[in-house]
Design a protein around this motif. Structure first.
Motif, PDB file in Angstrom:
ATOM      1  N   GLY A 221      44.707  59.897  32.685  1.00 14.98           N
ATOM      2  CA  GLY A 221      43.409  59.334  33.032  1.00 14.98           C
ATOM      3  C   GLY A 221      43.405  58.778  34.442  1.00 14.98           C
ATOM      4  O   GLY A 221      44.423  58.274  34.919  1.00 14.98           O
TER       5      GLY A 221
ATOM      6  N   ASP B  97      38.569  55.505  35.797  1.00  9.37           N
ATOM      7  CA  ASP B  97      38.013  55.707  34.464  1.00  9.37           C
ATOM      8  C   ASP B  97      38.920  55.112  33.388  1.00  9.37           C
ATOM      9  O   ASP B  97      38.881  55.518  32.225  1.00  9.37           O
ATOM     10  CB  ASP B  97      37.840  57.208  34.191  1.00  9.37           C
ATOM     11  N   LEU B  98      39.726  54.135  33.750  1.00 11.36           N
ATOM     12  CA  LEU B  98      40.747  53.602  32.847  1.00 11.36           C
ATOM     13  C   LEU B  98      40.169  53.136  31.511  1.00 11.36           C
ATOM     14  O   LEU B  98      39.186  52.403  31.472  1.00 11.36           O
ATOM     15  CB  LEU B  98      41.474  52.447  33.529  1.00 11.36           C
ATOM     16  N   ASP B  99      40.808  53.586  30.440  1.00  9.37           N
ATOM     17  CA  ASP B  99      40.423  53.194  29.090  1.00  9.37           C
ATOM     18  C   ASP B  99      41.472  52.204  28.570  1.00  9.37           C
ATOM     19  O   ASP B  99      42.626  52.581  28.360  1.00  9.37           O
ATOM     20  CB  ASP B  99      40.376  54.434  28.184  1.00  9.37           C
ATOM     21  N   PRO B 100      41.089  50.942  28.371  1.00  7.98           N
ATOM     22  CA  PRO B 100      42.061  49.945  27.916  1.00  7.98           C
ATOM     23  C   PRO B 100      42.786  50.350  26.632  1.00  7.98           C
ATOM     24  O   PRO B 100      43.969  50.050  26.462  1.00  7.98           O
ATOM     25  CB  PRO B 100      41.213  48.693  27.703  1.00  7.98           C
ATOM     26  N   ALA B 101      42.107  51.028  25.738  1.00  6.75           N
ATOM     27  CA  ALA B 101      42.734  51.431  24.477  1.00  6.75           C
ATOM     28  C   ALA B 101      43.884  52.402  24.727  1.00  6.75           C
ATOM     29  O   ALA B 101      44.910  52.351  24.037  1.00  6.75           O
ATOM     30  CB  ALA B 101      41.699  52.060  23.547  1.00  6.75           C
ATOM     31  N   HIS B 102      43.708  53.287  25.694  1.00  7.87           N
ATOM     32  CA  HIS B 102      44.766  54.244  26.008  1.00  7.87           C
ATOM     33  C   HIS B 102      45.986  53.538  26.588  1.00  7.87           C
ATOM     34  O   HIS B 102      47.130  53.857  26.253  1.00  7.87           O
ATOM     35  CB  HIS B 102      44.247  55.293  26.996  1.00  7.87           C
TER      36      HIS B 102
ATOM     37  N   ARG C 222      46.838  50.381  26.122  1.00  7.54           N
ATOM     38  CA  ARG C 222      47.470  49.598  25.052  1.00  7.54           C
ATOM     39  C   ARG C 222      48.337  50.495  24.169  1.00  7.54           C
ATOM     40  O   ARG C 222      49.423  50.096  23.735  1.00  7.54           O
ATOM     41  CB  ARG C 222      46.403  48.894  24.207  1.00  7.54           C
ATOM     42  N   LYS C 223      47.857  51.696  23.882  1.00  9.31           N
ATOM     43  CA  LYS C 223      48.626  52.627  23.049  1.00  9.31           C
ATOM     44  C   LYS C 223      49.955  52.967  23.720  1.00  9.31           C
ATOM     45  O   LYS C 223      51.015  52.957  23.071  1.00  9.31           O
ATOM     46  CB  LYS C 223      47.812  53.905  22.823  1.00  9.31           C
TER      47      LYS C 223
ATOM     48  N   ASP D 248      45.584  68.333  31.095  1.00 10.62           N
ATOM     49  CA  ASP D 248      44.800  67.116  31.288  1.00 10.62           C
ATOM     50  C   ASP D 248      44.494  66.836  32.754  1.00 10.62           C
ATOM     51  O   ASP D 248      43.392  66.377  33.082  1.00 10.62           O
ATOM     52  CB  ASP D 248      45.533  65.921  30.675  1.00 10.62           C
TER      53      ASP D 248
END
Length: 267
Positions: free
Chosen positions: A99, A103-108, A110-111, A207
């Motif tokens: 990513g 466009d950072l996704d916090p959930a990603h 954290r995973k 990706d």
């Protein structure tokens, strides 16, 4: 000269159901170790263990979510109880989610932190408790953490992954120092694999195209090869052989080290 013979030793490999982990488990078994695969993919993990057993080696499977502290305790107890000890831990389980930072996704993130950093730290915790004097195994041993060339280069699209794999490097060095200072008799090292065309490696190539960094998968792979002095992608065997070396007595005076197995990409 000391060989890489691991006969009489028991190794636990996380994320060993497929990809690099499966190759590492197979290589450890070929070197003579009893191998236990730990993975959340139970059917695939058991199949991989069965395939290793068909070569004449001793292998088993234990279900493990590496982010679960109690799960680690149960898995290590099961390995020691069934096989009489624990001499080698390969902390291989990991996830990569591509990513762009914009466009950072916090959930990603954290995973990746949970699996790559916490999962590795919990593995070190429970291996130390089992391997140190007075532990359930009590004979010392070797821990090999799997970092990544991503910890040593700036490749676009993998900021979160790079950060977590850099953390694995730092964790390795502190763990080696603690083990030495406290007399555990446990060596702790890490490997920085280069890009290997496993399922994870191929997904990464797709990706980075999807997020607009390269026009095609071929160009993405070409960019990696172009940054690699050896002029090729890595192979599973390249990484597996490095793990066997670090687990063996040939590496008896090596601890707190990071071994690049990346064809020179991260130099």
């Amino acid at each position: 000269m000391v060989s890489y013979d691991l006969s009489g030793r028991t190794a636990l490999v996380t994320g060993g159901a497929q990809g690099l982990g499966a190759g590492m488990a197979e290589a450890l078994a070929k070197a003579g170790a009893t191998v236990v695969i730990a993975d959340v993919q139970e059917e695939l993990g058991r199949a991989t263990a069965d395939a290793i057993k068909q070569t004449g080696a001793t292998a088993g499977f234990v279900r493990l979510d590496v982010t679960d502290d109690a799960g680690w305790e149960q898995a290590v107890a099961a390995v020691v109880g069934e096989h009489g000890g624990l001499d080698v831990l390969v902390n291989n389980a990991g996830v990569e989610i591509t990513g762009l930072l914009a466009d950072l996704d916090p959930a990603h993130v954290r995973k990746m932190l949970e699996v790559n950093v916490l999962g590795t730290a919990l593995g070190v915790k429970h291996a130390f408790r089992a391997m140190r004097p007075g532990g359930a195994a009590g004979n010392g041993g070797s821990i090999v953490n799997i970092s990544s060339v991503a910890a040593t280069i700036a490749f676009p699209g993998i900021a979160g992954y790079s950060a977590t794999k850099s953390a694995v490097d730092r964790l390795t060095r502190v763990a080696a120092m603690e083990a030495g200072k406290l007399g555990y008799g446990v060596r702790v090292n890490c490997v920085y694999p280069g890009l290997v065309p496993t399922q994870m490696g191929n997904q990464l190539a797709n990706d980075v195209v999807e997020v607009g960094l390269f026009p095609s998968v071929e160009e993405a792979i070409g960019a990696v090869v172009g940054q690699t002095p050896a002029g090729r992608l890595g192979e599973v065997a390249d990484m597996a052989d490095a793990v066997v070396f670090l687990a063996s007595d040939a590496a008896r005076f090596i601890t707190g080290a990071g071994l690049p197995v990346d064809g020179g990409m991260g130099m």
